[in-house]
Design an enzyme around this catalytic site. Structure first.
Site, PDB file in Angstrom:
ATOM      1  N   LYS A 147      11.083 -14.687  26.260  1.00 52.60           N
ATOM      2  CA  LYS A 147      11.755 -13.583  25.770  1.00 52.60           C
ATOM      3  C   LYS A 147      12.564 -12.999  26.927  1.00 52.60           C
ATOM      4  O   LYS A 147      12.114 -13.012  28.161  1.00 52.60           O
ATOM      5  CB  LYS A 147      11.020 -12.437  25.373  1.00 52.60           C
ATOM      6  CG  LYS A 147       9.841 -12.859  24.258  1.00 52.60           C
ATOM      7  CD  LYS A 147      10.155 -12.411  22.786  1.00 52.60           C
ATOM      8  CE  LYS A 147       9.355 -12.630  21.758  1.00 52.60           C
ATOM      9  NZ  LYS A 147      10.008 -13.145  20.589  1.00 52.60           N
TER      10      LYS A 147
ATOM     11  N   ARG B 294       0.756  -1.362   0.020  1.00 52.54           N
ATOM     12  CA  ARG B 294       0.098  -0.022   0.072  1.00 52.54           C
ATOM     13  C   ARG B 294       0.844   1.082   0.066  1.00 52.54           C
ATOM     14  O   ARG B 294       0.471   2.250  -0.526  1.00 52.54           O
ATOM     15  CB  ARG B 294      -0.906   0.082   1.169  1.00 52.54           C
ATOM     16  CG  ARG B 294      -2.018  -1.062   0.864  1.00 52.54           C
ATOM     17  CD  ARG B 294      -2.952  -1.131   2.185  1.00 52.54           C
ATOM     18  NE  ARG B 294      -2.311  -1.471   3.286  1.00 52.54           N
ATOM     19  CZ  ARG B 294      -2.915  -1.866   4.539  1.00 52.54           C
ATOM     20  NH1 ARG B 294      -4.127  -1.710   4.716  1.00 52.54           N
ATOM     21  NH2 ARG B 294      -2.081  -2.390   5.280  1.00 52.54           N
TER      22      ARG B 294
ATOM     23  N   LYS C 164       2.209 -17.180   9.868  1.00 50.92           N
ATOM     24  CA  LYS C 164       1.574 -17.198  11.022  1.00 50.92           C
ATOM     25  C   LYS C 164       1.084 -15.685  11.500  1.00 50.92           C
ATOM     26  O   LYS C 164       1.988 -14.956  11.266  1.00 50.92           O
ATOM     27  CB  LYS C 164       2.355 -18.023  12.022  1.00 50.92           C
ATOM     28  CG  LYS C 164       3.413 -17.368  12.415  1.00 50.92           C
ATOM     29  CD  LYS C 164       4.105 -18.302  13.651  1.00 50.92           C
ATOM     30  CE  LYS C 164       4.248 -17.539  14.996  1.00 50.92           C
ATOM     31  NZ  LYS C 164       4.859 -16.541  15.033  1.00 50.92           N
TER      32      LYS C 164
ATOM     33  N   LYS D  10      14.248 -24.910   9.608  1.00 49.03           N
ATOM     34  CA  LYS D  10      15.707 -24.954   9.958  1.00 49.03           C
ATOM     35  C   LYS D  10      16.171 -26.336   9.914  1.00 49.03           C
ATOM     36  O   LYS D  10      15.684 -27.304  10.036  1.00 49.03           O
ATOM     37  CB  LYS D  10      15.456 -24.578  11.631  1.00 49.03           C
ATOM     38  CG  LYS D  10      15.333 -23.037  11.798  1.00 49.03           C
ATOM     39  CD  LYS D  10      15.042 -22.873  13.357  1.00 49.03           C
ATOM     40  CE  LYS D  10      14.378 -21.484  13.625  1.00 49.03           C
ATOM     41  NZ  LYS D  10      15.541 -20.499  13.632  1.00 49.03           N
TER      42      LYS D  10
ATOM     43  N   HIS E  41       5.790 -23.339  16.605  1.00 52.72           N
ATOM     44  CA  HIS E  41       7.218 -23.789  16.459  1.00 52.72           C
ATOM     45  C   HIS E  41       7.347 -24.948  17.488  1.00 52.72           C
ATOM     46  O   HIS E  41       7.927 -25.966  17.339  1.00 52.72           O
ATOM     47  CB  HIS E  41       8.203 -22.634  17.120  1.00 52.72           C
ATOM     48  CG  HIS E  41       8.001 -21.687  16.096  1.00 52.72           C
ATOM     49  ND1 HIS E  41       7.644 -21.709  14.921  1.00 52.72           N
ATOM     50  CD2 HIS E  41       8.159 -20.151  16.336  1.00 52.72           C
ATOM     51  CE1 HIS E  41       7.556 -20.294  14.207  1.00 52.72           C
ATOM     52  NE2 HIS E  41       7.842 -19.390  15.070  1.00 52.72           N
TER      53      HIS E  41
ATOM     54  N   HIS F 253       8.181 -21.154  10.377  1.00 52.31           N
ATOM     55  CA  HIS F 253       9.832 -21.179   9.666  1.00 52.31           C
ATOM     56  C   HIS F 253      10.516 -22.152  10.487  1.00 52.31           C
ATOM     57  O   HIS F 253      11.768 -22.398   9.903  1.00 52.31           O
ATOM     58  CB  HIS F 253      10.234 -19.705   9.738  1.00 52.31           C
ATOM     59  CG  HIS F 253      10.488 -19.151  11.215  1.00 52.31           C
ATOM     60  ND1 HIS F 253       9.927 -18.690  11.954  1.00 52.31           N
ATOM     61  CD2 HIS F 253      12.150 -18.913  11.577  1.00 52.31           C
ATOM     62  CE1 HIS F 253      10.465 -18.312  13.082  1.00 52.31           C
ATOM     63  NE2 HIS F 253      11.818 -18.563  12.830  1.00 52.31           N
TER      64      HIS F 253
ATOM     65  N   GLU G 208      14.903 -17.013  24.162  1.00 58.61           N
ATOM     66  CA  GLU G 208      15.149 -15.954  23.447  1.00 58.61           C
ATOM     67  C   GLU G 208      15.768 -14.759  24.250  1.00 58.61           C
ATOM     68  O   GLU G 208      15.371 -14.744  25.410  1.00 58.61           O
ATOM     69  CB  GLU G 208      13.927 -15.221  22.613  1.00 58.61           C
ATOM     70  CG  GLU G 208      13.388 -16.328  21.447  1.00 58.61           C
ATOM     71  CD  GLU G 208      12.581 -15.509  20.733  1.00 58.61           C
ATOM     72  OE1 GLU G 208      12.879 -14.848  19.752  1.00 58.61           O
ATOM     73  OE2 GLU G 208      11.162 -15.254  21.173  1.00 58.61           O
TER      74      GLU G 208
HETATM   75  C1  BG6 Z   1       8.524 -15.931  15.255  1.00 58.81           C
HETATM   76  C2  BG6 Z   1       8.178 -15.171  16.526  1.00 58.81           C
HETATM   77  O1  BG6 Z   1       7.672 -16.753  14.900  1.00 58.81           O
HETATM   78  O2  BG6 Z   1       9.634 -16.666  15.795  1.00 58.81           O
HETATM   79  C3  BG6 Z   1       8.884 -14.279  17.160  1.00 58.81           C
HETATM   80  O3  BG6 Z   1       7.041 -14.494  16.122  1.00 58.81           O
HETATM   81  C4  BG6 Z   1      10.374 -15.041  17.486  1.00 58.81           C
HETATM   82  O4  BG6 Z   1       8.351 -13.584  18.226  1.00 58.81           O
HETATM   83  C5  BG6 Z   1      10.833 -15.947  16.461  1.00 58.81           C
HETATM   84  O5  BG6 Z   1      11.078 -14.307  18.143  1.00 58.81           O
HETATM   85  C6  BG6 Z   1      12.012 -16.737  16.918  1.00 58.81           C
HETATM   86  O6  BG6 Z   1      12.578 -17.277  15.587  1.00 58.81           O
HETATM   87  P1  BG6 Z   1      13.873 -17.655  15.397  1.00 58.81           P
HETATM   88  O7  BG6 Z   1      14.406 -18.302  14.153  1.00 58.81           O
HETATM   89  O8  BG6 Z   1      14.842 -16.326  15.501  1.00 58.81           O
HETATM   90  O9  BG6 Z   1      14.335 -18.596  16.755  1.00 58.81           O
END
Ligand code: BG6
Length: 540
Positions: A345, A46, A153, A187, A245, A183, A221
């Protein structure tokens, strides 16, 4: 195998995902010669943006995030010639899609072949319900063999909304055209779980309730929520990480051997696991789930804000930034074996690991003086960083006395293959172009995963937390998570803190960052509580 001629249409081409992930991944695929001779990238957004500015922004993203490092001018020029258009348009008007159809048709005529069409929705989730029907109505996806939609997602925010989203997609596409991205499945180490389990005869006979005591899956994280407060406020750790995940990793660890590597075969086996997970009732959620939110703290000598002080976050937010679950898979293989999952986090390190803790030997024949600390066998699959697999077992210490100590055998990706593995998005984009959906989520998988966590979400909504924030930034999460596992007489295993600590694996640069991570952990350990936890982890 290289894909057939492909047109990739990215909705949300001016956004963060395109900049950080999609374009760097496409550039790497291009450099590694995975892309077909005829491919074109069409950006739709947009935001008004001139083509020059669009190209500049993409290059900057590639320079920063591509695993190939800063772009070489000639390579970039060659890649840029495939970035066909930047269309600044309103997603909600039919004209946008008619214009798109004309451009795609014209290019195919020019190429003289029908192309695969990949419509990638790198947009906020609410846009899916606008774009998906519009693509259908404009006749852009009527050839189901060569047109696909890729959806990011979150797929809904609970079971009901996920079902509604699936219905909407299924009204406009065949299931084989829908690629729901998780994703983590792209990996390398996550994919390697299948190879490790099913290409080796060694561990599979031990892979069940008779030999395994319990399993832990940790995705820690170090970062906070960064600039994603508006999204995260509506998501929280359970929706953001566990629903997708962590449950997908659990499926790969717990699934039965597939008969073949056919996409539906693998997905059937995974969905069997999800369906076998014992439902948690709203009333009993407190026995199986724990939540937390980070408060302010110190990271590498710098003060970091608490979640409630982050931009776009309400000062009295009840959103969880940490979640832990205890799950049981009710089938023959796993009856009675707990799977402990946790993610958060602002934890002390970035580390994703699966720990398979074996049962102790059935009879202890060594005198107790020879084993001052008993360490059961443990297999650790480290997903990131410094991808590796570690096996811990007991060995006799050299010398005349009989004394046993735990030792480790370690396989490191970087040392074994001397190559940088592709980024998850490279693998997934290539698979979507090739029409291989093995690593993508099917509608029934998504819904099964939501049915597991929806009662917990409902319980949490019903009983707002009274103790948030309940963990300090750079600590290992709230006390309730310790209680969740301690009530079973077990404790969380800290990533990279085996008896021989640890993370030294891979090239020099990685080792340097590994040392930083470790120093960071010991710095955190200067606080008495953390030291205690570290000792617990070492002596379990
Ligand atoms: C994402 C989440 O799907 O995965 C994020 O929305 C998260 O909050 C991320 O930080 C983590 O991915 P990776 O590949 O950095 O472990």
């Amino acid at each position: 195998m290289r894909p057939k001629p492909t047109e990739i249409v990215i909705f949300g081409a001016g956004g963060d995902l395109t900049w950080r992930k999609l374009m760097p991944a496409l550039y790497s695929l291009f450099l590694d010669r995975w892309l077909p001779e005829r491919f074109a990238i069409i950006g739709v957004d947009r935001k008004p943006m001139g083509e020059k500015k669009f190209h500049q922004r993409l290059r900057e993203g590639v320079d920063r995030f591509s695993r190939h490092g800063v772009t070489d001018t000639n390579n970039w020029k060659a890649f840029r010639s495939h970035i066909a258009d930047y269309i600044s348009a309103d997603f909600s008007v039919a004209e946008t899609y008619h214009d798109l159809a004309k451009r795609l048709d014209a290019r195919e005529q020019d190429w003289g072949v029908p192309a695969t069409r990949l419509f990638y929705l790198a947009t906020p989730p609410s846009m899916v319900e606008v774009i998906a029907p519009a693509l259908h109505d404009a006749g852009l996806v009527k050839d189901s063999d060569r047109s696909r939609i890729v959806v990011e997602k979150p797929f809904g925010r609970d079971l009901e909304s996920a079902q509604a989203l699936n219905r909407l997609l299924e009204e406009n596409f065949e299931e084989k055209q829908i690629y729901r991205i998780d994703h983590y499945l792209g990996k390398e180490t996550v994919q390697n779980i299948l190879a490790f389990r099913f290409a080796n005869a060694l561990f599979e006979p031990l892979w069940d309730r008779r030999y395994i005591d319990h399993i832990q899956i940790t995705v820690a994280e170090q970062v906070g929520i960064e600039h994603r407060g508006a999204y995260y406020e509506k998501a929280g750790a359970l929706r953001d990480m566990i629903q997708n995940h962590l449950l997908q990793i659990l499926c790969l660890i717990a699934m039965e051997p597939p008969v073949s590597f056919n996409d539906d075969e693998i997905r059937n086996k995974k969905v069997d696991v999800l369906r076998a997970i014992r439902p948690i009732s709203v009333e009993e959620a407190h026995l199986y789930a724990a939540r937390g939110q980070y408060g302010a703290g110190w990271e590498e000598g710098e003060k970091v804000p608490g979640y409630r002080q982050e931009p776009d976050v309400s000062p009295d937010s009840n959103t969880e930034t940490f979640a832990a679950l205890k799950l049981f898979v009710d089938n023959w293989r796993w009856q009675g074996i707990p799977f402990y999952l946790r993610t958060g986090k602002r934890l002390p390190v970035r580390a994703s690991e699966v720990v398979i803790q074996f049962r102790p030997v059935p009879h202890q024949s060594f005198p107790s003086a020879s084993i001052p600390n008993w360490h059961p066998n443990r297999l650790v699959i480290r997903i990131q960083p410094r991808e590796s697999i570690m096996l811990r077992f007991q060995a006799k210490e050299p010398g005349p006395h009989l004394r046993l100590s735990p030792v480790e055998m370690r396989f490191c990706y970087a040392d074994a293959f001397h190559t940088i593995p592709p980024e998850a998005y490279e693998t997934l984009l290539l698979d979507a172009m090739l029409g291989d959906a093995t690593l993508f989520m099917r509608a029934d998988q998504v819904e099964a995963a939501w049915s597991i966590i929806t009662p917990v979400l409902q319980a949490w909504e019903k009983d707002p937390p009274v103790d948030f924030p309940n963990y300090r930034a750079s600590s290992w999460g709230p006390e309730v998570a310790e209680v969740l596992i301690a009530q079973d007489g077990r404790s969380w295993i800290l990533p990279g803190m085996g008896p021989d600590d640890d993370l030294e694996c891979g090239n020099a640069e990685e080792q340097r960052s590994s040392r930083t991570a470790r120093n960071r952990t010991s710095a955190v350990s200067n606080d008495g509580k953390e030291i205690e936890k570290r000792h617990e982890a070492k002596s379990d």
